[in-house]
Motif scaffolding. Structure first.
Motif, PDB file in Angstrom:
ATOM      1  N   ARG A  82     -20.433   0.564  10.759  1.00 29.58           N
ATOM      2  CA  ARG A  82     -20.092  -0.838  10.496  1.00 29.58           C
ATOM      3  C   ARG A  82     -21.126  -1.499   9.589  1.00 29.58           C
ATOM      4  O   ARG A  82     -20.801  -2.434   8.850  1.00 29.58           O
ATOM      5  CB  ARG A  82     -19.971  -1.603  11.822  1.00 29.58           C
ATOM      6  N   ARG A  83     -22.368  -0.997   9.632  1.00 31.65           N
ATOM      7  CA  ARG A  83     -23.400  -1.588   8.771  1.00 31.65           C
ATOM      8  C   ARG A  83     -23.217  -1.214   7.314  1.00 31.65           C
ATOM      9  O   ARG A  83     -23.598  -1.984   6.425  1.00 31.65           O
ATOM     10  CB  ARG A  83     -24.789  -1.142   9.241  1.00 31.65           C
ATOM     11  N   GLU A  93     -18.825  -9.308  16.883  1.00 28.34           N
ATOM     12  CA  GLU A  93     -19.499  -9.582  15.614  1.00 28.34           C
ATOM     13  C   GLU A  93     -19.338 -11.043  15.210  1.00 28.34           C
ATOM     14  O   GLU A  93     -20.293 -11.698  14.785  1.00 28.34           O
ATOM     15  CB  GLU A  93     -18.913  -8.663  14.542  1.00 28.34           C
ATOM     16  N   TYR A 124     -23.114  -3.621  21.424  1.00 28.86           N
ATOM     17  CA  TYR A 124     -23.269  -4.415  20.193  1.00 28.86           C
ATOM     18  C   TYR A 124     -24.273  -5.541  20.414  1.00 28.86           C
ATOM     19  O   TYR A 124     -25.132  -5.794  19.565  1.00 28.86           O
ATOM     20  CB  TYR A 124     -21.916  -4.986  19.770  1.00 28.86           C
TER      21      TYR A 124
END
Length: 448
Positions: free
Chosen positions: A324-325, A280, A315
């Motif tokens: 995670r969003r 990320e 990812y």
């Protein structure tokens, strides 16, 4: 509290106890497969404090801080030392940024490592003193060449490219100088070396200055595509005219270069939550593109010498997962940890809930059978010889049985059996009362 409520609550408590025991057993088994919580501190190996890798890792550290974790940035001599640290379990290093083309040759060492992403391209810059016109590394034979510091990825790649081009060897007369960075720049300017090899992004501060230095030239890799075919971790890139400095028109012509990628690598056992957070951070840091790549080109799962971690690949292809969003990092990581518990618990709990009604009905039917068993004992005594005292005792037992039956709620599907029982109780009562009237000197007795 009524007897009916007491019995209903007792049934509920028994059912709850069974469910609790089953669920506890499932949790105990599934707990063995629950991964540990992500570490609060992760160590990343980079390079010198003045290098690009160190600066990139600092951006990652800010992202980790927002997620509540600490990313410790460790300064090292370069990619070769980074790989050595990753291969040493007690080094404390979990992840590193390395230069493409520097992975260890030994399969045993590679087996314990994974790539998370290629971050950006780092061209090979070969500067030399003299007139323009050199276009192949082999033309540097016989010169003094700064090939990077000992233990750096620059040196490993420079030696490989120079050897492939025929610039090194016993008869070449080439002198290799273990020097890189600012020291190599100064040596090239002073003339103590004839050429210097650098591997770095196009934003390095001294590239434009070297191009503007009189007598110093940038080699055009005429064989860029051939080198990329020979060494799969390399990509041919074009540095357009004026890309480094528009005002001074540097470079003054298009230059062909070859470029490895900076790669984010990790130990194979790195925590999945750390993989997600690092990927990320890489996406947020590098997705904007640079002078050599369009926005969205990097990071990607290409240009790596190591197998790519599947979670990182997912990812990079699909973006963060749903949790995670919509959730903060710590909560998403917690749910991911316990999903191994949630699924088996759900699979066990659903059948248990579906079995509850028939189990409850079975408990009612078993109770009816127990009442019939008590009724049969009285019926068997009626077939023998009874005195008045035993008849009165049996009538009292029937009274208690009727009171117990009346305090139980029975499912509609078993009401026929329930009413049959009550009829049979009445039938036995009538027989007992008839028997009592036939006994000598025994007045008729009716249980209240």
């Amino acid at each position: 509290m009524s007897p009916r409520a007491l019995m209903s609550r007792a049934d509920m408590m028994r059912a709850a106890a069974v469910v609790a025991v089953v669920l506890a057993a499932v949790v105990a088994v599934a707990w063995q497969f629950v991964e540990p919580a992500p570490p609060h501190q992760v160590v990343i190996a980079t390079g010198s404090a003045s290098g690009a890798y160190h600066a990139v890792a600092q951006h990652y550290a800010e992202h980790f801080k927002e997620a509540g974790l600490e990313l410790v940035v460790r300064e090292t001599a370069g990619s070769l030392e980074n790989y050595r640290l990753l291969g040493t379990p007690d080094s404390g290093v979990d992840v590193a940024i390395v230069q493409g083309g520097t992975a260890p040759a030994e399969k045993e060492k590679r087996r314990e490592l994974v790539a998370l992403a290629s971050l950006y391209l780092e061209p090979v810059w070969v500067f030399y003193r003299g007139e323009p016109g050199l276009e192949r590394p082999g033309q540097l034979a016989g010169k003094r060449i700064a090939v990077g510091a000992e233990g750096s990825g620059v040196r490993a790649l420079a030696l490989e490219l120079l050897a492939a081009g025929g610039a090194t060897g016993e008869k070449s007369g080439t002198t290799l100088v273990n020097m890189g960075g600012d020291k190599a720049v100064e040596a090239l300017r002073e003339g103590s070396v004839d050429a210097a090899v650098f591997v770095m992004g196009p934003t390095a501060h001294f590239l434009a200055e070297l191009l503007a230095t009189p007598g110093v030239q940038l080699m055009n890799f005429e064989q860029a595509h051939s080198y990329a075919r020979r060494f799969r971790y390399l990509s041919p890139v074009t540095l357009h005219r004026g890309a480094l400095d528009l005002a001074r028109d540097l470079p003054e012509r298009e230059v062909q270069l070859v470029a490895p990628a900076a790669v984010l690598v990790a130990r194979k056992d790195v925590h999945p939550a750390v993989v997600a957070l690092l990927t990320e951070a890489a996406v947020q840091t590098h997705r904007g593109g640079d002078l050599l790549s369009e926005p969205g080109t990097f990071p990607n799962s290409l240009l790596t010498e190591l197998p790519v971690n599947e979670q990182a690949r997912y990812y990079l292809t699909h973006g963060p997962d749903f949790l995670r969003r919509v959730l903060p990092f710590w909560l998403a990581a917690l749910i991911h940890r316990f999903v191994v518990l949630i699924i088996p618990l759900f699979m066990v709990l659903l059948p248990l809930l579906r079995l509850t009604p028939p189990v409850y009905r079975w408990s009612i039917r078993s109770r009816i059978y127990r009442w019939y068993a008590r009724l049969r004992v009285i019926d068997e005594r009626l077939r023998g010889s009874l005195d008045a005292e035993q008849v009165r005792k049996d009538l009292l037992l029937l009274e208690q049985l009727e009171h117990e039956i009346g305090g139980v709620k029975v499912p509609l599907s078993y009401m026929d059996e329930f009413y049959d029982l009550r009829l049979h109780v009445g039938y036995i009562r009538n027989r007992l009362e008839e028997r009592l009237t036939t006994l000598p000197d025994s007045p008729r007795v009716t249980a209240a």
